[in-house]
Design an enzyme around this catalytic site. Structure first.
Site, mmCIF file in Angstrom:
data_model
loop_
_atom_site.group_PDB
_atom_site.id
_atom_site.type_symbol
_atom_site.label_atom_id
_atom_site.label_comp_id
_atom_site.label_asym_id
_atom_site.label_seq_id
_atom_site.Cartn_x
_atom_site.Cartn_y
_atom_site.Cartn_z
ATOM 1 N N SER A 9 40.823 79.924 8.287
ATOM 2 C CA SER A 9 41.948 80.720 7.616
ATOM 3 C C SER A 9 42.967 81.108 8.723
ATOM 4 C CB SER A 9 41.510 82.292 7.105
ATOM 5 O OG SER A 9 42.582 83.089 6.726
ATOM 6 N N HIS A 34 42.524 77.450 4.607
ATOM 7 C CA HIS A 34 42.563 78.704 3.783
ATOM 8 C C HIS A 34 43.806 79.489 4.179
ATOM 9 C CE1 HIS A 34 40.534 81.516 1.385
ATOM 10 N NE2 HIS A 34 40.688 82.526 2.050
ATOM 11 N N ASP A 36 45.788 82.996 3.020
ATOM 12 C CA ASP A 36 45.650 84.207 2.591
ATOM 13 C C ASP A 36 46.795 85.053 2.240
ATOM 14 O OD1 ASP A 36 42.818 84.844 2.456
ATOM 15 O OD2 ASP A 36 42.650 84.669 4.616
ATOM 16 N N MET A 38 48.762 88.061 0.691
ATOM 17 C CA MET A 38 48.491 89.406 0.343
ATOM 18 C C MET A 38 50.010 90.186 -0.018
ATOM 19 S SD MET A 38 45.894 90.384 3.297
ATOM 20 C CE MET A 38 44.616 89.601 3.710
ATOM 21 N N HIS A 67 44.517 81.551 -1.412
ATOM 22 C CA HIS A 67 43.729 82.759 -1.866
ATOM 23 C C HIS A 67 44.652 84.044 -2.350
ATOM 24 C CE1 HIS A 67 40.400 86.167 -0.751
ATOM 25 N NE2 HIS A 67 41.033 86.332 -2.061
ATOM 26 N N MET A 69 45.812 87.400 -3.074
ATOM 27 C CA MET A 69 45.236 88.666 -3.307
ATOM 28 C C MET A 69 46.589 89.406 -3.557
ATOM 29 S SD MET A 69 42.639 88.681 0.241
ATOM 30 C CE MET A 69 43.729 87.193 0.848
ATOM 31 N N MET A 138 33.674 87.288 -2.644
ATOM 32 C CA MET A 138 34.116 87.810 -1.363
ATOM 33 C C MET A 138 33.086 88.680 -0.613
ATOM 34 S SD MET A 138 37.386 87.134 -1.081
ATOM 35 C CE MET A 138 37.544 88.232 0.415
ATOM 36 N N ASP A 176 33.763 84.308 1.482
ATOM 37 C CA ASP A 176 34.924 84.528 2.319
ATOM 38 C C ASP A 176 34.704 86.217 2.768
ATOM 39 O OD1 ASP A 176 37.400 85.073 3.569
ATOM 40 O OD2 ASP A 176 38.644 84.775 1.736
#
Ligand code: DX5
Ligand code: ZN
Length: 222
Positions: A9, A34, A36, A38, A67, A69, A138, A176
């Site tokens: 990540s 990966h 992330d 957010m 991913h 979020m 998760m 993850d």
């Protein structure tokens, strides 16, 4: 060593040296990068969006496993795919129209994934298994890197594996949060085949070698 995909990540990368860190992932044999995303709403933390996806896209040809979020994830599908995302994983907790949202991701040419928080029932994805390219379980509450692996995840992975197999699904089963050389082994044994690793890779004495060590842990202790 087929069947084990390691996805470091970039959340744990040094953004002043992002190009070096992405090159390190490639040299270490990472399968995916990966990413992330957010939004400070679905999770307390705020990270990055299309601009960083586009930057990482220019740095590597590895698939970008994004991913999301974020609330209202569909607002970002087009921009993220245009920026170079290979797969978009959205959270079931904020996706009331999962079937349509997954179809839209595929229509844009990306791999469609659904993520489930540690307290979300697996049944949340049962109705959309044919639309699923990736199921992300998760193993921490999302929001931050470097958290401790929640042990109850192992049983959830085993049940998710059964569910995917029973449906004849070829979707990847990703885990993850808190993945390291120890926690990766029971996840692999339970049926996961894709592993996100932030802290374990980037805090290792030799981050490049750690990617191989994570992979080897699955094979040696299969
Ligand atoms: C957590 C993120 C993870 C995180 C993993 O909210 O979704 O991808 O980067 O980091 P580690 O491996 O440090 O738990
Ligand atoms: Zn993640």
């Amino acid at each position: 060593m087929t069947g084990v995909r390691i996805a470091p990540s970039i959340l744990s990368a040094d953004f002043a040296r992002l190009a070096d860190d992405v090159a390190m992932m490639e040299e270490g044999g990472a399968d995916w990068v990966h990413v992330d995303v957010m939004d400070g709403r679905f999770v307390p933390n705020l990270t990055f969006g299309a601009k960083v996806i586009e930057t990482v896209r220019r740095l590597t040809s590895l698939p970008l496993d994004c991913h999301l979020m974020v609330v209202e994830p569909e607002r970002y599908f087009e921009d993220f795919v245009a920026a170079g995302a290979s797969g978009l994983t959205i959270h079931a907790e904020v996706a009331p129209h999962l079937h349509r949202q997954l179809a839209r991701i595929r229509e844009l040419g990306a791999r469609a994934g659904v993520a489930l928080n540690p307290s979300t029932q697996l049944a949340a994805v049962e109705a959309v298994l044919p639309e699923l390219d990736l199921l992300l379980i998760m193993s921490v509450n999302p929001g931050y890197g470097g958290q401790q692996f929640i042990s109850g995840t192992i049983d959830r992975i085993a049940r998710a594996r059964q569910m995917l197999d029973a449906a004849g699904s070829g979707a990847a089963l990703e885990v993850d949060g808190g993945i390291n050389r120890d926690t990766i082994v029971p996840c692999w044994r339970a049926g996961a085949d894709a592993f996100v690793a932030g802290n374990a890779v980037f805090s290792a004495a030799d981050p490049r070698a750690e990617i191989g060590s994570l992979r080897a842990a699955c094979v040696e202790r299969a």
